[in-house]
Write a protein that holds these residues in place. Structure first.
Motif, short mmCIF file in Angstrom:
data_model
loop_
_atom_site.label_atom_id
_atom_site.label_comp_id
_atom_site.label_asym_id
_atom_site.label_seq_id
_atom_site.Cartn_x
_atom_site.Cartn_y
_atom_site.Cartn_z
N ASP A 27 0.82 -1.21 0.00
CA ASP A 27 0.00 0.00 0.00
C ASP A 27 0.86 1.26 0.00
O ASP A 27 0.40 2.33 -0.39
CB ASP A 27 -0.92 0.02 1.22
CG ASP A 27 -2.01 -1.04 1.12
OD1 ASP A 27 -2.33 -1.46 -0.01
OD2 ASP A 27 -2.53 -1.44 2.18
N SER A 28 2.10 1.14 0.44
CA SER A 28 2.99 2.30 0.51
C SER A 28 3.43 2.78 -0.87
O SER A 28 4.05 3.83 -0.98
CB SER A 28 4.23 1.94 1.34
OG SER A 28 4.97 0.91 0.70
N GLY A 29 3.14 1.98 -1.90
CA GLY A 29 3.53 2.37 -3.25
C GLY A 29 4.91 1.87 -3.65
O GLY A 29 5.39 2.18 -4.73
N ASP A 30 5.54 1.10 -2.78
CA ASP A 30 6.85 0.52 -3.11
C ASP A 30 6.71 -0.46 -4.27
O ASP A 30 5.61 -0.82 -4.67
CB ASP A 30 7.45 -0.19 -1.89
CG ASP A 30 7.85 0.78 -0.79
OD1 ASP A 30 7.97 1.98 -1.08
OD2 ASP A 30 8.02 0.33 0.35
N ALA A 31 7.83 -0.91 -4.79
CA ALA A 31 7.83 -1.82 -5.93
C ALA A 31 7.19 -3.16 -5.59
O ALA A 31 7.23 -3.61 -4.45
CB ALA A 31 9.28 -2.05 -6.39
N GLU A 32 6.62 -3.79 -6.61
CA GLU A 32 6.01 -5.11 -6.44
C GLU A 32 7.08 -6.13 -6.06
O GLU A 32 8.18 -6.09 -6.59
CB GLU A 32 5.33 -5.54 -7.74
CG GLU A 32 4.73 -6.93 -7.67
CD GLU A 32 4.02 -7.32 -8.95
OE1 GLU A 32 2.95 -6.76 -9.22
OE2 GLU A 32 4.56 -8.17 -9.66
N ARG A 33 6.74 -7.00 -5.15
CA ARG A 33 7.64 -8.09 -4.74
C ARG A 33 7.03 -9.40 -5.18
O ARG A 33 5.84 -9.64 -4.98
CB ARG A 33 7.83 -8.08 -3.23
CG ARG A 33 8.55 -6.84 -2.75
CD ARG A 33 8.76 -6.87 -1.25
NE ARG A 33 7.47 -6.78 -0.58
CZ ARG A 33 7.22 -7.28 0.62
NH1 ARG A 33 8.15 -7.92 1.28
NH2 ARG A 33 6.04 -7.14 1.17
N SER A 34 7.85 -10.28 -5.75
CA SER A 34 7.35 -11.58 -6.18
C SER A 34 7.92 -12.68 -5.29
O SER A 34 8.84 -12.44 -4.52
CB SER A 34 7.71 -11.85 -7.64
OG SER A 34 9.11 -11.85 -7.79
N GLY A 35 7.37 -13.87 -5.39
CA GLY A 35 7.82 -14.99 -4.56
C GLY A 35 7.36 -14.87 -3.13
O GLY A 35 7.96 -15.45 -2.23
N ILE A 36 6.30 -14.13 -2.90
CA ILE A 36 5.80 -13.89 -1.55
C ILE A 36 4.98 -15.08 -1.07
O ILE A 36 4.14 -15.60 -1.79
CB ILE A 36 4.94 -12.61 -1.51
CG1 ILE A 36 5.76 -11.40 -1.94
CG2 ILE A 36 4.32 -12.38 -0.14
CD1 ILE A 36 6.91 -11.07 -1.04
N TYR A 37 5.22 -15.50 0.16
CA TYR A 37 4.47 -16.59 0.78
C TYR A 37 3.25 -15.99 1.48
O TYR A 37 3.36 -15.03 2.23
CB TYR A 37 5.36 -17.30 1.80
CG TYR A 37 4.63 -18.29 2.67
CD1 TYR A 37 4.35 -19.56 2.21
CD2 TYR A 37 4.21 -17.95 3.95
CE1 TYR A 37 3.69 -20.49 3.00
CE2 TYR A 37 3.55 -18.85 4.74
CZ TYR A 37 3.29 -20.12 4.27
OH TYR A 37 2.63 -21.01 5.05
N GLY A 38 2.10 -16.57 1.21
CA GLY A 38 0.87 -16.07 1.82
C GLY A 38 0.13 -17.14 2.57
O GLY A 38 0.72 -18.00 3.19
N ARG A 39 -1.16 -17.08 2.49
CA ARG A 39 -2.04 -17.96 3.26
C ARG A 39 -2.19 -19.34 2.62
O ARG A 39 -1.72 -19.58 1.52
CB ARG A 39 -3.40 -17.30 3.39
CG ARG A 39 -3.27 -15.97 4.13
CD ARG A 39 -4.56 -15.24 4.11
NE ARG A 39 -4.63 -14.44 2.88
CZ ARG A 39 -5.63 -13.67 2.57
NH1 ARG A 39 -6.66 -13.59 3.35
NH2 ARG A 39 -5.62 -12.97 1.47
#
Length: 101
Positions: A27-39
């Motif tokens: 939400d801060s507008g930073d760059a997209e991150r990939s490979g994120i672990y979620g639910r």
């Protein structure tokens, strides 16, 4: 927001463990991150953007409902305190018996 790209599940007798991986746009507008672990399985809908809470971890986000990971940590701490208290009690009682002998 996080958009799951894949769901990985491992099945054991009587148990299934799933992890959802994808990309996250903070939400801060930073760059997209990939490979994120979620639910896990219940909340992972591949290709559908969902709300996520970015806690600042490099590769992890949580859903708005939070996480139950604290339960395991609390259990480990409680077990350590019980074992430590038991050891101190044995030492204390053993020392008192020697002094009274």
């Amino acid at each position: 927001m996080t958009t799951p790209a894949r769901l990985d599940c491992i099945q054991h007798p009587g148990h299934e463990s799933c992890a959802c991986y994808g990309a996250c746009v903070p939400d801060s507008g930073d760059a997209e991150r990939s490979g994120i672990y979620g639910r896990g399985r219940d909340a992972c809908h591949v290709g559908v953007a969902t709300e996520a809470v970015d806690i600042g971890a490099v590769s992890r986000v949580y859903g708005p409902e939070g996480s139950k990971e604290w339960i395991v940590t609390a259990g480990v701490i409680a077990t350590g305190l019980v074992l430590g208290g038991w050891a101190v009690r044995l030492w204390w009682v053993g020392g008192r018996r020697k002094a009274g002998a």
